[in-house]
Design a protein around this motif. Structure first.
Motif, mmCIF file in Angstrom:
data_model
loop_
_atom_site.group_PDB
_atom_site.id
_atom_site.type_symbol
_atom_site.label_atom_id
_atom_site.label_comp_id
_atom_site.label_asym_id
_atom_site.label_seq_id
_atom_site.Cartn_x
_atom_site.Cartn_y
_atom_site.Cartn_z
ATOM 1 N N UNK A 1 0.856 -1.191 0.000
ATOM 2 C CA UNK A 1 0.000 0.000 0.000
ATOM 3 C C UNK A 1 0.889 1.236 0.000
ATOM 4 N N UNK A 2 0.590 2.196 -0.890
ATOM 5 C CA UNK A 2 1.421 3.381 -1.047
ATOM 6 C C UNK A 2 1.467 4.233 0.224
ATOM 7 N N UNK A 3 2.531 4.978 0.349
ATOM 8 C CA UNK A 3 2.748 5.854 1.497
ATOM 9 C C UNK A 3 1.620 6.887 1.612
ATOM 10 N N UNK A 4 1.205 7.179 2.819
ATOM 11 C CA UNK A 4 0.164 8.139 3.242
ATOM 12 C C UNK A 4 -1.253 7.593 3.072
ATOM 13 N N UNK A 5 -1.426 6.422 2.459
ATOM 14 C CA UNK A 5 -2.771 5.865 2.286
ATOM 15 C C UNK A 5 -3.075 4.900 3.440
ATOM 16 N N UNK A 6 -4.165 5.117 4.153
ATOM 17 C CA UNK A 6 -4.458 4.292 5.332
ATOM 18 C C UNK A 6 -4.967 2.902 4.967
ATOM 19 N N UNK A 7 -4.730 1.959 5.845
ATOM 20 C CA UNK A 7 -5.280 0.612 5.715
ATOM 21 C C UNK A 7 -5.230 -0.050 7.082
ATOM 22 N N UNK A 8 -5.921 -1.155 7.209
ATOM 23 C CA UNK A 8 -5.865 -1.965 8.421
ATOM 24 C C UNK A 8 -5.725 -3.431 8.022
ATOM 25 N N UNK A 9 -5.177 -4.237 8.930
ATOM 26 C CA UNK A 9 -5.009 -5.661 8.630
ATOM 27 C C UNK A 9 -4.793 -6.430 9.920
ATOM 28 N N UNK A 10 -4.956 -7.739 9.822
ATOM 29 C CA UNK A 10 -4.639 -8.647 10.926
ATOM 30 C C UNK A 10 -4.246 -9.981 10.297
ATOM 31 N N UNK A 11 -3.778 -10.908 11.108
ATOM 32 C CA UNK A 11 -3.305 -12.181 10.578
ATOM 33 C C UNK A 11 -4.499 -13.076 10.262
ATOM 34 N N UNK A 12 -4.938 -13.050 8.999
ATOM 35 C CA UNK A 12 -6.126 -13.799 8.583
ATOM 36 C C UNK A 12 -5.784 -15.010 7.722
ATOM 37 N N UNK A 13 -4.522 -15.406 7.680
ATOM 38 C CA UNK A 13 -4.122 -16.559 6.881
ATOM 39 C C UNK A 13 -4.781 -17.821 7.438
ATOM 40 N N UNK A 14 -5.421 -18.586 6.561
ATOM 41 C CA UNK A 14 -6.075 -19.813 6.990
ATOM 42 C C UNK A 14 -7.517 -19.641 7.409
ATOM 43 N N UNK A 15 -8.008 -18.394 7.446
ATOM 44 C CA UNK A 15 -9.408 -18.155 7.809
ATOM 45 C C UNK A 15 -10.336 -18.796 6.772
ATOM 46 N N UNK A 16 -11.551 -19.083 7.157
ATOM 47 C CA UNK A 16 -12.507 -19.790 6.305
ATOM 48 C C UNK A 16 -13.066 -18.893 5.212
#
Length: 322
Positions: free
Chosen positions: A147-162
């Protein structure tokens, strides 16, 4: 504990670079199973050790450090202690070699090959344009946040989720929640292998690393104008380039008829130890949470063309081999 035992058995069975006889012919036995469970803390500290050591007599290697710990923990980094890494690096600085310290570690080579496949080239020498137009040579992290600089985002460890669209399956990637139109950045340099619509990923881009070990999958890109201007299959992109834009396409057999309601970037990382794995029932996708968390400290600055409304990177960047 059961999962760790199974991992160790797999590591033994899939030991790298072993010659076997199949139908009377010798063939290379390549890795068919791999996990990347390195924590963000461990990855960031190993990179810090590597970078800071470049001005010292003993130069440390972040992949060797992590591979030693991988072998020590059986790949289970929930056991990670900073003191273990500190002690290893202290012994290396005192004159011990990684070969000496790992000679009795049965699975060190396995973890070294897996972690090399995941991380090779992330750290090294580069040239980067500065805000005053000058070019600076440096050593450090050469990959960029997606994601480019200054652009907001959110995330968490969702690997393997259904996931259930089409069929029930695990989520083999990493989602970064961001607004439609947010510039998507090439994490590392590579060749564009595919562009187009996929019923699961919508508009997506597939980029193969220049060493062919990694296949990066960027999906759910923007409707109608998903890609950077003039991007096409066969192009070589540089780490930090704008390659597309966040959207919410996919979960549909029809282009631009979308079953996804929340805009986000899905990014996946597939390891390729042999070309037969690339599109098969035995693909190896790895958890990217630690990697993406680490790259949050290295983002590509972009500028917008007021006429075309397109974004491009602001400063030039070039990897250097030494």
């Amino acid at each position: 504990m059961k999962r760790i035992i199974l991992l160790l058995i797999s590591a033994f069975v899939l030991a790298c670079s072993v010659m076997t006889i199949v139908g009377g012919k010798e063939t290379d036995n390549f890795i068919k199973y791999a996990e990347f469970n390195v924590t963000a803390d461990a990855l960031q500290k190993a990179v810090s050790y590597d970078v800071s050591s470049q001005s010292e007599d003993t130069k440390l290697n972040y992949i060797e450090i992590l591979s030693y710990l991988g072998a020590k923990y059986g790949g289970d980094f929930s056991k990670y202690k900073q003191s273990d890494m500190d002690n290893l690096c202290s012994r290396l600085k005192d004159g011990k070699t990684i070969a000496e310290l790992t000679k009795d570690m049965k699975y060190y080579t396995y973890y070294y090959n897996v972690y090399t496949a995941v991380l090779s080239g992330m750290v090294g020498n580069f040239e980067e344009e500065q805000s005053d137009g000058s070019i600076k040579q440096d050593y450090g992290v050469r990959w960029f946040s997606p994601i480019a600089k200054t652009f907001p985002y959110s995330h968490y460890d969702d690997f393997g989720a259904k996931r259930t669209f089409g069929y029930t399956r695990p989520h083999l990637g990493h989602d970064l929640m961001s607004a439609v139109g947010t510039p998507v950045i090439a994490v590392e340099s590579g060749k564009v292998e595919c562009l187009g619509w996929n019923r699961y990923g919508g508009w997506r881009i597939g980029i193969r690393s220049l060493d062919n070990k990694r296949y990066w999958y960027y999906a759910h890109l923007r409707q109608n104008r998903p890609y950077a201007e003039n991007l096409k299959e066969g192009d070589t992109v540089t780490a930090g380039d704008v390659i597309g834009y966040v959207g919410r396409t996919g979960y549909s057999d029809t282009e631009n008829i979308n079953g996804i309601t929340e805009s986000h970037l899905h990014i996946g990382l597939e390891l390729v130890f042999d070309e037969s794995q690339k599109e098969s029932d035995n693909e190896i996708w790895v958890d990217m949470y630690a990697l993406i968390s680490t790259l949050e400290q290295h983002k590509s600055s972009t500028v917008r063309n007021s006429e075309t409304k397109e974004f491009k990177r602001e400063f030039s960047f070039k990897e250097i081999s030494r």
